[in-house]
Design a protein around this motif. Structure first.
Motif, mmCIF file in Angstrom:
data_model
loop_
_atom_site.group_PDB
_atom_site.id
_atom_site.type_symbol
_atom_site.label_atom_id
_atom_site.label_comp_id
_atom_site.label_asym_id
_atom_site.label_seq_id
_atom_site.Cartn_x
_atom_site.Cartn_y
_atom_site.Cartn_z
ATOM 1 N N ARG A 190 80.635 47.651 28.168
ATOM 2 C CA ARG A 190 81.025 48.454 29.327
ATOM 3 C C ARG A 190 81.339 47.583 30.540
ATOM 4 O O ARG A 190 80.614 46.656 30.851
ATOM 5 C CB ARG A 190 79.921 49.445 29.679
ATOM 6 N N ASN A 219 79.107 55.802 36.584
ATOM 7 C CA ASN A 219 77.758 56.005 36.040
ATOM 8 C C ASN A 219 77.137 57.287 36.576
ATOM 9 O O ASN A 219 76.403 57.972 35.855
ATOM 10 C CB ASN A 219 76.865 54.811 36.345
ATOM 11 N N ASP A 234 75.267 58.552 30.876
ATOM 12 C CA ASP A 234 74.908 58.512 29.455
ATOM 13 C C ASP A 234 73.744 59.466 29.200
ATOM 14 O O ASP A 234 72.882 59.664 30.061
ATOM 15 C CB ASP A 234 74.474 57.095 29.057
ATOM 16 N N THR A 249 77.828 63.457 20.301
ATOM 17 C CA THR A 249 76.934 62.307 20.468
ATOM 18 C C THR A 249 76.809 61.497 19.182
ATOM 19 O O THR A 249 75.858 60.723 19.022
ATOM 20 C CB THR A 249 75.530 62.779 20.905
ATOM 21 N N ASP A 301 76.304 57.132 24.818
ATOM 22 C CA ASP A 301 77.491 56.802 25.622
ATOM 23 C C ASP A 301 78.778 57.358 25.003
ATOM 24 O O ASP A 301 79.866 57.121 25.522
ATOM 25 C CB ASP A 301 77.614 55.293 25.841
ATOM 26 N N SER A 315 81.954 58.203 27.492
ATOM 27 C CA SER A 315 83.093 57.290 27.385
ATOM 28 C C SER A 315 84.405 58.064 27.298
ATOM 29 O O SER A 315 85.417 57.656 27.874
ATOM 30 C CB SER A 315 82.939 56.358 26.185
ATOM 31 N N ARG A 367 82.360 51.968 26.587
ATOM 32 C CA ARG A 367 81.254 51.920 25.628
ATOM 33 C C ARG A 367 80.364 50.726 25.956
ATOM 34 O O ARG A 367 80.818 49.715 26.473
ATOM 35 C CB ARG A 367 81.789 51.785 24.195
ATOM 36 N N HIS A 368 79.079 50.846 25.622
ATOM 37 C CA HIS A 368 78.143 49.736 25.869
ATOM 38 C C HIS A 368 78.364 48.573 24.915
ATOM 39 O O HIS A 368 78.236 47.417 25.299
ATOM 40 C CB HIS A 368 76.688 50.213 25.766
#
Length: 136
Positions: free
Chosen positions: A12, A65, A70, A78, A83, A87, A121-122
């Motif tokens: 991210r 954020n 999230d 999910t 996330d 996203s 995305r993380h």
């Protein structure tokens, strides 16, 4: 001329791609025309943002954020983690393409403008940018 840039994101955040796009425009040999940059993903986007002061990027990320957090319990999409839906929301309110004027063999942009791939995305991802650079 059609071209593609592959970028491995760190996860991210904003990843500047301005110089990569400028290199492709130079390589194309087009002096006057258009450069369309298209991102083929639904959990990342493209943004034109200030590239001189990193606090602008931090503030933009902090806003996203808050706007699309999230793990929101109201999300049903999910499958890929907390996330996943945020996203997609972030990508939906930004853009998946940007078009630049090409003049003197380079993209036209403001003094402090840069083009960023905004990874939502993380986890790190491999993202592909398609470019169409045309004379005209």
């Amino acid at each position: 001329m059609r071209s593609q840039i592959t970028l491995n994101t760190r996860g991210r955040g904003l990843h500047e791609v301005t110089d990569m796009v400028r290199d492709e425009v130079r390589r194309s040999g087009v002096h006057e025309g258009l450069c369309c940059v298209y991102l083929r993903h639904t959990s990342a986007s493209l943004v034109i943002q200030e590239n001189a002061d990193p606090s602008a990027a931090r503030d933009l990320e902090a806003w996203f954020n808050r706007a699309a957090p999230d793990g929101d319990p109201s999300h049903t999409h999910t499958a890929e983690g907390p996330d996943d839906m945020p996203s997609h929301i972030r990508a939906a309110i930004t853009r998946t393409s940007e078009t630049f004027i090409v003049a003197d063999g380079d993209i036209v942009r403001g003094t402090w403008q840069g083009l960023f791939l905004f990874e939502h995305r993380h986890a790190p991802h491999v993202r592909k940018l398609d470019l169409m650079i045309t004379e005209g």
